[in-house]
Design a protein around this motif. Structure first.
Motif, mmCIF file in Angstrom:
data_model
loop_
_atom_site.group_PDB
_atom_site.id
_atom_site.type_symbol
_atom_site.label_atom_id
_atom_site.label_comp_id
_atom_site.label_asym_id
_atom_site.label_seq_id
_atom_site.Cartn_x
_atom_site.Cartn_y
_atom_site.Cartn_z
ATOM 1 N N LEU A 54 0.432 -1.463 -0.024
ATOM 2 C CA LEU A 54 -0.018 0.350 0.414
ATOM 3 C C LEU A 54 0.557 1.289 -0.002
ATOM 4 O O LEU A 54 0.173 2.419 -0.247
ATOM 5 C CB LEU A 54 -0.901 -0.199 1.226
ATOM 6 N N PRO A 80 -0.212 -1.491 -5.865
ATOM 7 C CA PRO A 80 -1.528 -0.260 -4.830
ATOM 8 C C PRO A 80 -2.618 0.039 -5.591
ATOM 9 O O PRO A 80 -3.108 0.404 -5.404
ATOM 10 C CB PRO A 80 -0.520 0.512 -4.024
ATOM 11 N N VAL A 131 -8.193 1.398 3.342
ATOM 12 C CA VAL A 131 -6.946 0.895 2.033
ATOM 13 C C VAL A 131 -7.222 2.032 0.905
ATOM 14 O O VAL A 131 -5.934 2.251 0.132
ATOM 15 C CB VAL A 131 -7.670 -0.103 1.223
ATOM 16 N N ALA A 159 -3.674 3.476 -0.352
ATOM 17 C CA ALA A 159 -2.986 3.660 -1.537
ATOM 18 C C ALA A 159 -2.828 4.149 -2.423
ATOM 19 O O ALA A 159 -2.119 4.654 -3.856
ATOM 20 C CB ALA A 159 -4.026 2.080 -2.135
#
Length: 346
Positions: free
Chosen positions: A104, A119, A159, A163
């Motif tokens: 990430l 990512p 996330v 990312a």
């Protein structure tokens, strides 16, 4: 599934055969991808990626068979949302435990360290997970969708931010508000419009010359710039260089391409000071360079044939129209994201 799913219109004909006919242009595309292995400079890559397309088509057939009834469609959507949520949760757990292993952190990627998931892929899964959760709640109004969306906002949202994929984040900000606007009443639409107007007014009043954006001094702007200059951002983060080199390579074999999922005649080229088999970062250019202009037309026909079938859902009952709206939003997401990524081709 074949024994249980039978079309009412065609007596005793398993649903699998009409499904294969509907996906026939995609199977023809797959056949060419496999055939291209014979002239590919890197057979393992072309054959491996063609295997990925094979698995996608098998999954598509199985999903279509199960989704012939409303409860089947709900099961597919529920487990898809759960799968995407589980993936994001695993990535987030790994990132919190071993930050360099999750993938990430783009700084690790630039330094040459690969994580378990790229990512861009992680943010795409998170973005789609959020979109589908919103669709299941606002369009289908499933009882389980509210809890799924609350969990998705916490997990997928984290996330998506970590990312730092501008394409995925951009399509999230386009498709989810559009879903809320289409499915909402006039009061919700008014609030959405008012929020957008107040937000735009605040940005203009707080930075009348847009100096914060050009200098990258704001926290939010710095996040979107990802350490790049304004000139680099205008060049689509280096994609302009990538697209130019891939196009020049494509011109060496315009009819048949260089072999599935290859963007150069030798199987590698130097872009961004790295020698590798780079993806084109554009789904149409990726297909064009790998399989040539003829198969790109076949690929577009395959997409167009499914679009034509999807349009018929508009004239069906409420359940059909709901599925049409979900498909429309998902395809809109992929259409925007695929401009900057190889999307589901690899």
């Amino acid at each position: 599934a074949r024994s249980q799913c039978v079309q009412d219109i065609v007596q005793d004909e398993p649903t699998v055969f009409p499904i294969i006919r509907a996906l026939l242009p995609y199977f023809a595309f797959l056949a060419w991808a496999i055939l291209s292995v014979t002239w590919s400079p890197r057979i393992s890559i072309s054959l491996g990626q063609a295997g990925g397309v094979t698995s996608l088509l098998i999954i598509s057939c199985l999903v279509a068979i199960i989704s012939t009834k409303a409860d089947g469609a709900e099961r597919i959507l529920k487990y898809l949302c759960l799968s995407l949520l589980a993936l994001s949760m695993i990535l987030l757990t790994v990132h919190l435990t071993f930050p360099g292993l999750s993938g990430l952190d783009r700084r690790m990627l630039i330094a040459g360290s690969d994580g378990i998931v790229h990512p861009t892929a992680a943010s795409a899964n998170a973005s789609l997970g959020l979109l589908l959760s919103v669709c299941c709640l606002c369009v289908q109004r499933y009882s389980w969708a509210r809890q799924m969306l609350i969990a998705g906002i916490c997990i997928h949202g984290t996330v998506l931010i970590l990312a730092s994929s501008r394409a995925a984040l951009g399509m999230t900000l386009v498709t989810i508000p559009l879903c809320l606007f289409i499915t909402g009443d006039n009061r919700r639409r008014a609030w959405l419009g008012l929020s957008a107007g107040v937000g735009s007014l605040f940005v203009m009043l707080s930075d009348t010359g847009f100096h914060t954006f050009s200098q990258g001094s704001n926290v939010g702007v710095s996040y979107m710039m990802r350490g790049q200059s304004f000139t680099q951002l205008k060049a689509f983060s280096g994609r302009e260089e990538m697209w130019t080199k891939v196009w020049n390579e494509y011109l060496k074999s315009p009819l048949t391409g260089h072999g599935y999922f290859l963007t150069s005649s030798t199987g590698e080229m130097e872009v961004w000071d790295m020698l590798a088999n780079h993806t084109a970062h554009n789904i149409y250019l990726q297909v064009l360079s790998g399989t040539g202009i003829i198969v790109l037309l076949l690929f577009l026909i395959a997409i167009g044939s499914l679009l034509w079938r999807f349009l018929k859902l508009k004239n069906g009952d409420q359940a059909s129209r709901n599925i049409f709206l979900i498909l429309f939003l998902a395809m809109l997401w992929f259409a925007g994201w695929s401009i900057f990524c190889a999307s589901f081709m690899g």
